[in-house]
Enzyme design. Structure first.
Site, PDB file in Angstrom:
ATOM      1  N   ASP A 131      -1.401  -0.803   6.039  1.00  0.00           N
ATOM      2  CA  ASP A 131      -1.557  -0.255   7.390  1.00  0.00           C
ATOM      3  C   ASP A 131      -2.521  -1.070   8.234  1.00  0.00           C
ATOM      4  OD1 ASP A 131      -4.040   0.407   6.426  1.00  0.00           O
ATOM      5  OD2 ASP A 131      -3.694   2.563   6.388  1.00  0.00           O
TER       6      ASP A 131
ATOM      7  N   ASP B 188      -6.876  -1.855   4.576  1.00  0.00           N
ATOM      8  CA  ASP B 188      -6.403  -2.937   3.724  1.00  0.00           C
ATOM      9  C   ASP B 188      -6.657  -4.319   4.303  1.00  0.00           C
ATOM     10  OD1 ASP B 188      -5.331  -1.252   1.694  1.00  0.00           O
ATOM     11  OD2 ASP B 188      -3.684  -0.768   3.038  1.00  0.00           O
TER      12      ASP B 188
ATOM     13  N   ASP C   6       0.880  -1.153   0.000  1.00  0.00           N
ATOM     14  CA  ASP C   6       0.000   0.000   0.000  1.00  0.00           C
ATOM     15  C   ASP C   6       0.932   1.221   0.000  1.00  0.00           C
ATOM     16  OD1 ASP C   6      -2.285   1.665   0.420  1.00  0.00           O
ATOM     17  OD2 ASP C   6      -1.737   1.764   2.534  1.00  0.00           O
TER      18      ASP C   6
END
Length: 651
Positions: free
Chosen positions: A531, A535, A327
């Site tokens: 994180d 996600d 991410d």
């Protein structure tokens, strides 16, 4: 060394001393048997007891049964042949030495993990009538005010109301540099308050706090076994009865064949001795003990480095990772957003005192007032810097659209703030922005009002993290983000990431990861790092989900397989390095133990290896394998601590 280990060590030494005294006396026959039974029972009574219990419960084929049968048989042969009893005592004595080494190694591994367990708080301070009172953390309700004095552990997650201090987070993150804390900031349990007195308003119950979740994660790590561990357990269940029946055949068939088919003396004592030697050699202790110990020690070593692995199965999978997916926000970038400019529909920057600029910011900040996302926070901060204030009573009907933005009613007027997809969903045409950064489009009363340019800062360690991953055999790095493709491309180019995709919703990230998993061949695996909050779906879908900097994040601890307790992306390469070392040592033990066992089994069956060779094949291999497994406790740092980088002394 605990009391049990000390007791066993005393038994071993006592038995060894008594045997050493008896050897020069050379006592034979029944008198010698009775004398030698003293050291034999001293060192081996617990093995005999376990073997008897296993026999009664129908679990005869274990190492205790093998040791009991082999040593009792050796004693019987010594009486029959009127020979010394040293070999029988030595087998039991050295077996117990091996067991002691195993228990010592396991205790050492547990102590490494117990250092992390020291984060468990014993009490919480509450103030009553001007006096501090110590209470059980379980009795403190959310919203209560607790006091944490210098040198005390923070018992429960909360928000600092009064006081400033520095926190020792090394037990959680492995990071030696203290972190400063001030009023208004969130504070997590498990840290140690170093300097000032803190007054904290708790936000969770103790059972839901960070420290409780981490402790539960570590305590249950051993329940998730790797395929290698499960294979060894299945192997031992088949292998042990097979060698027992083979030893029985070795004791009976050759003498019978010699008598019936060859007309020779059966030599029962010779073949029974070989069968007993075969039993001692065949004991699978080195495999059954050292393999789980290797994984357990690896998990312990990782925890000291601030890497929490939920089980050995994830350790094994991580060692096979060749593609790492990231991410962007909060993983490769700091997640600290700042408004860089407000533009009108024609992309003309508006001046600081422009009332239109203030109105665009006002509606965006109010619409995002209920969100904790870093972008939302930056909008509110920018609006307040211009003299505005967030009045939640003006806002109603807030709807957050995952991966797109929010809509709300402000002073009775419909407003929206988010990305291009949100505007397209609402049927609002927007203009493009050529500046790199995150763009928040704002619509007021269903009309496009302008856009806000926000930029995030790349972490100083992200570039080195990509380089370190390459050194650990990761051949492909991918970045998936909901941000604009232009912004994603800028970050990917800066860091040297091989592939990137922008403008993705959470479900799009899952689809991309599934495509990557399908494209991998053989044993190669895909890891996703995020994180742990937005996600969670893709963390759960990847072969290995890695939550980064996830202190205090419920979603991270629950959805991820591995939790990095710091926000340093270099820790991903460190975790892969630890897992590879653990797997390498585990396989070294497997090849070494099986190789030595098979060689000695053949030699024992042919009469070329006696009981002393059997002792080495069993106890010697076990001790060497256990000592080798302990190497996984020692973690080689791939990079210096942040304290070293900053010129500060690392503890």
């Amino acid at each position: 060394m605990d009391k049990r280990q000390k007791k066993n060590l005393i038994r071993i030494i006592a038995a060894a001393v008594m045997t050493g005294i008896l050897i020069p006396l050379n006592v034979r026959g029944i008198a010698g048997l009775l004398l030698y039974m003293i050291p034999y029972l001293t060192v081996g009574y617990d093995i005999l007891k376990k073997a008897w219990k296993g026999l009664i419960k129908g679990r005869a084929f274990d190492e205790n049964f093998l040791m009991a049968v082999a040593t009792i048989g050796a004693l019987a042969l010594a009486v029959y042949k009127d020979e010394g009893y040293t070999e029988a005592i030595a087998v039991m004595l050295f077996y117990q030495v091996g067991e002691w080494f195993q228990n010592y190694a396991l205790g050492k591994s547990r102590r490494n993990i117990s250092q992390l367990m020291d984060i468990r708080p014993d009490y919480a301070n509450i103030e009553e009538d001007g006096q501090l009172k110590q209470v059980d953390p379980d009795d403190v309700m959310p919203g209560s005010i607790i006091i944490v004095q210098p040198g005390e552990k923070v018992p429960i997650d909360g928000i600092v109301k009064e006081g400033e201090s520095s926190l020792d987070t090394s037990a959680l993150t492995g990071e030696s540099v203290p972190r400063n804390i001030s009023p208004g900031q969130e504070i997590i349990s498990g840290c140690i308050n170093q300097t000032g007195v803190l007054k904290i308003q708790t936000t969770r119950e103790f059972g839901d706090s960070t420290v409780s979740k981490i402790l539960d994660l570590v305590e249950n790590a051993s329940s998730r076994k790797a395929r290698t561990e499960n294979f060894i357990s299945r192997f031992a269940r088949v292998y042990t009865p097979a060698v027992v029946y083979s030893a029985l055949a070795l004791a009976v068939l050759p003498p019978v064949i010699r008598m019936a088919a060859m007309g020779l003396s059966p030599q029962w004592s010779v073949w029974i001795y070989r069968a007993l030697t075969f039993l001692v050699i065949s004991c699978p202790c080195a495999l059954v003990i050292s393999i789980p110990l290797g994984f357990f020690a690896g998990i312990g070593g990782a925890s000291r480095a601030g890497v929490l692995v939920k089980g050995s199965s994830y350790m094994e999978t991580l060692a096979q990772v060749r593609t790492v997916v990231f991410d962007k926000t909060g993983t490769l970038t700091k997640g600290v957003f700042k408004v860089q400019g407000v533009h009108d529909p024609e992309e003309v920057p508006l001046s600081k005192g422009d009332s239109k600029r203030l109105r665009i910011l006002e509606y965006a900040a109010l619409a995002e007032s209920a969100s904790s996302h870093p972008i939302s926070r930056s909008l509110r901060e920018a609006y307040e810097e211009l003299g505005g204030s967030i009045d939640r009573s003006r806002v109603s009907d807030i709807k957050e659209i995952s991966g797109s933005g929010v809509t709300a009613v402000i002073d009775g007027i419909q407003a929206a703030a988010g990305n291009r997809k949100l505007m397209e969903t609402l049927g609002i045409k927007v203009s493009d922005c050529s500046h790199p950064g995150t763009i928040v489009y704002v619509a007021i009363d269903r009309q496009y009002a302008g856009h806000i340019l926000i930029s995030d800062v790349i972490k100083e360690t992200s570039r080195e993290a990509i380089r370190l991953l390459s050194s650990q055999g990761v051949s492909k790095t991918v970045m998936l983000t909901g941000d604009r493709p232009e912004t994603a491309g800028h970050v990917a180019e800066e860091l040297g990431i091989t592939e990137y995709h922008g403008g993705l919703l959470p479900e799009d990230k899952v689809s991309r990861v599934e495509e990557l998993i399908a494209s991998e061949k053989g044993r190669e695996k895909v890891a996703f790092t995020g994180d742990g909050v937005n996600d969670a779906p893709v963390l759960a879908r990847a072969d290995v989900g890695i939550a980064m900097g996830a202190l205090g994040s419920d979603a991270a601890i629950e959805a991820a397989d591995i939790v990095l307790m710091d926000d340093d992306p270099r820790q991903i390469a460190q975790a892969i390095s630890i897992s590879k070392k653990t797997l390498r040592i585990v396989y070294e033990n497997i090849y070494f133990a099986i190789g030595v066992k098979l060689t000695c089994l053949v030699l024992g069956a042919l009469g070329l290896a006696g009981m002393w060779a059997a002792i080495f094949a069993d106890v010697g291999v076990m001790v060497l394998a256990v000592l080798n497994a302990l190497r996984t406790l020692h973690v080689k740092k791939l990079f210096p601590s942040r304290g070293s980088e900053a010129g500060l002394p690392a503890r």
